[in-house]
Design an enzyme around this catalytic site. Structure first.
Site, PDB file in Angstrom:
ATOM      1  N   SER A 124       0.822  -1.210   0.000  1.00  0.00           N
ATOM      2  CA  SER A 124       0.000   0.000   0.000  1.00  0.00           C
ATOM      3  C   SER A 124       0.861   1.268   0.000  1.00  0.00           C
ATOM      4  CB  SER A 124      -0.887  -0.007   1.253  1.00  0.00           C
ATOM      5  OG  SER A 124      -1.648   1.163   1.316  1.00  0.00           O
ATOM      6  N   LEU A 180      -1.060  10.159   4.885  1.00  0.00           N
ATOM      7  CA  LEU A 180      -2.282   9.532   4.357  1.00  0.00           C
ATOM      8  C   LEU A 180      -3.031  10.415   3.367  1.00  0.00           C
ATOM      9  CD1 LEU A 180      -3.866   7.605   7.390  1.00  0.00           C
ATOM     10  CD2 LEU A 180      -2.748   6.629   5.380  1.00  0.00           C
ATOM     11  N   ASN A 239      -5.273  -0.975   7.693  1.00  0.00           N
ATOM     12  CA  ASN A 239      -4.055  -0.270   8.109  1.00  0.00           C
ATOM     13  C   ASN A 239      -4.236   0.167   9.557  1.00  0.00           C
ATOM     14  OD1 ASN A 239      -1.943   1.458   8.554  1.00  0.00           O
ATOM     15  ND2 ASN A 239      -2.330   2.773   6.786  1.00  0.00           N
ATOM     16  N   CYS A 252      -2.719   3.905  12.223  1.00  0.00           N
ATOM     17  CA  CYS A 252      -3.335   5.232  12.285  1.00  0.00           C
ATOM     18  C   CYS A 252      -3.476   5.641  13.749  1.00  0.00           C
ATOM     19  CB  CYS A 252      -4.721   5.210  11.647  1.00  0.00           C
ATOM     20  SG  CYS A 252      -4.716   4.483  10.029  1.00  0.00           S
ATOM     21  N   LYS A 271      -2.788  -5.073   8.906  1.00  0.00           N
ATOM     22  CA  LYS A 271      -1.431  -4.551   8.693  1.00  0.00           C
ATOM     23  C   LYS A 271      -0.931  -3.871   9.966  1.00  0.00           C
ATOM     24  CE  LYS A 271       1.777  -2.254   5.888  1.00  0.00           C
ATOM     25  NZ  LYS A 271       1.702  -1.366   4.746  1.00  0.00           N
ATOM     26  N   ILE A 297       5.942  -5.228   8.186  1.00  0.00           N
ATOM     27  CA  ILE A 297       5.731  -4.076   9.031  1.00  0.00           C
ATOM     28  C   ILE A 297       5.414  -2.835   8.196  1.00  0.00           C
ATOM     29  CG2 ILE A 297       7.217  -4.827  10.917  1.00  0.00           C
ATOM     30  CD1 ILE A 297       9.476  -3.106   9.801  1.00  0.00           C
ATOM     31  N   THR A 341       6.105   1.425   8.123  1.00  0.00           N
ATOM     32  CA  THR A 341       7.376   2.148   8.240  1.00  0.00           C
ATOM     33  C   THR A 341       7.770   2.381   9.706  1.00  0.00           C
ATOM     34  OG1 THR A 341       6.178   4.215   8.086  1.00  0.00           O
ATOM     35  CG2 THR A 341       7.073   3.343   6.040  1.00  0.00           C
ATOM     36  N   GLY A 392      11.715  -3.580   3.055  1.00  0.00           N
ATOM     37  CA  GLY A 392      13.058  -3.619   2.474  1.00  0.00           C
ATOM     38  C   GLY A 392      13.284  -4.671   1.410  1.00  0.00           C
TER      39      GLY A 392
END
Ligand SMILES: Cc1cc2nc3c(=O)[nH]c(=O)nc-3n(C[C@H](O)[C@H](O)[C@H](O)COP(=O)(O)O)c2cc1C
Length: 298
Positions: free
Chosen positions: A20, A70, A123, A126, A161, A186, A188, A239
């Protein structure tokens, strides 16, 4: 050789997903995604969001710090414009949703449930404004409430997530108890960069989230911990820049992988990773992912 994997009742042709936030309908001008396992759309909110002040992306020697905040056109525009384009791309599409509270997650789920997406990625990175801005994904009770409510409003597959957490056992089991079909991690990692010459922050919003090669060892650590504490399929993110990186996540037991920053570097990276995995399996005479994982000592 068979690279297909199953999450819930859905079969994906291979384990490679685009993460995403790093893919939009415009990416389709540069790559054919029909050979991928699927793509995950940018997290959408009910109302349009302008996002954080620029600059929003800063390149570090081993990754990028982003502070997009976002930014997105809101659910109405997403359903009218972005999603139909992406759905025409001949691959599985998973819609990522982001809410400020349980009600927003529910409303987004109801609307997205009426579309042809394969699933929903929730997600959970948030901020929960009611709880001093702590991310939902760091609080097992919030995870339970949100995922439970999403589950009650869709029979599509649900992927939770999670943010980077070194001890994620409680969060992972909260997601498992509520009927999530998989966990992805994960997101960020909080990070900051300063410009020595100007004495200013490199990012408009001061700090941002680090992604790319720098975070792969941390992602592997978090993914491995999650795998040890759940029976749900785990999707590794962080990564991954080539097939070997992807295979490392599969080797420790991840069911699928997501590619984020790599897409910003090379929009066609997903196809290259699928091809690299195929070539490796072919060279080693491996017939499927289960056989590859049986070889691991983890
Ligand atoms: C520019 C940018 C935007 C992102 N936007 C989102 C987002 O909207 N929703 C989300 O769940 N993750 C978002 N992410 C996080 C990625 O999906 C991914 O979890 C993270 O970057 C780690 O993977 P990577 O190292 O392959 O990039 C974003 C990442 C970047 C670099």
């Amino acid at each position: 050789m068979n690279l297909s994997v199953k999450i819930g009742n859905m079969t994906f042709k291979n384990p490679v997903l685009l993460a995403s936030g790093c893919f939009s309908k415009h990416t389709l001008d540069f790559t054919d995604v029909s050979g991928l396992g699927g793509i995950i759309t940018k997290s959408v909110t009910m109302k349009p969001r302008e996002g954080n002040p620029p600059p929003r992306i800063f390149e570090t020697p081993c990754g990028v710090i982003n502070s997009i905040g976002l930014a997105n056109p809101g659910i109405d525009e997403f359903l009218k414009d972005e999603l139909p384009c992406i759905l025409s791309s001949q691959t599985r599409v998973i819609a990522s949703i982001a809410g400020a509270d349980v009600d927003e997650y529910v409303e987004l789920t109801r609307l997205i449930n009426q579309t042809d997406v394969t699933g929903i990625e929730v997600n959970l990175s948030c901020p929960n404004v009611e709880r001093g801005g702590v991310e939902f994904g760091k609080d097992p009770e919030s995870v339970k409430r949100i995922v439970d409510s999403v589950r009650n409003n869709t029979s599509k597959i649900i992927i939770c997530k999670l943010p980077p957490l070194f001890d994620n056992r409680k969060i992972v089991s909260a997601a498992e108890q509520t009927g999530a079909d998989a966990i992805s991690l994960i997101n960020t990692i909080p990070a900051l960069a300063v410009n020595f010459e100007t004495g200013k922050f490199e990012i408009g919003g001061k700090s941002g989230g680090l992604s790319g090669p720098a975070i792969k060892p941390i992602a592997l650590y978090c993914v491995y911990n999650a795998i040890k504490s759940t029976n749900l399929p785990v999707i590794g993110v962080g990564g991954i820049m080539n097939a070997r990186d992807a295979l490392e996540f599969l080797l420790i037991g991840a069911m699928m992988v997501e590619i984020g920053t790599g897409v910003l570097v090379d929009p066609d990276i997903g196809n290259k990773i699928v091809k690299g995995i195929e070539e490796y399996f072919c060279k080693e005479g491996i017939k499927d992912i289960a056989e590859f994982q049986r070889r691991s000592r983890f």
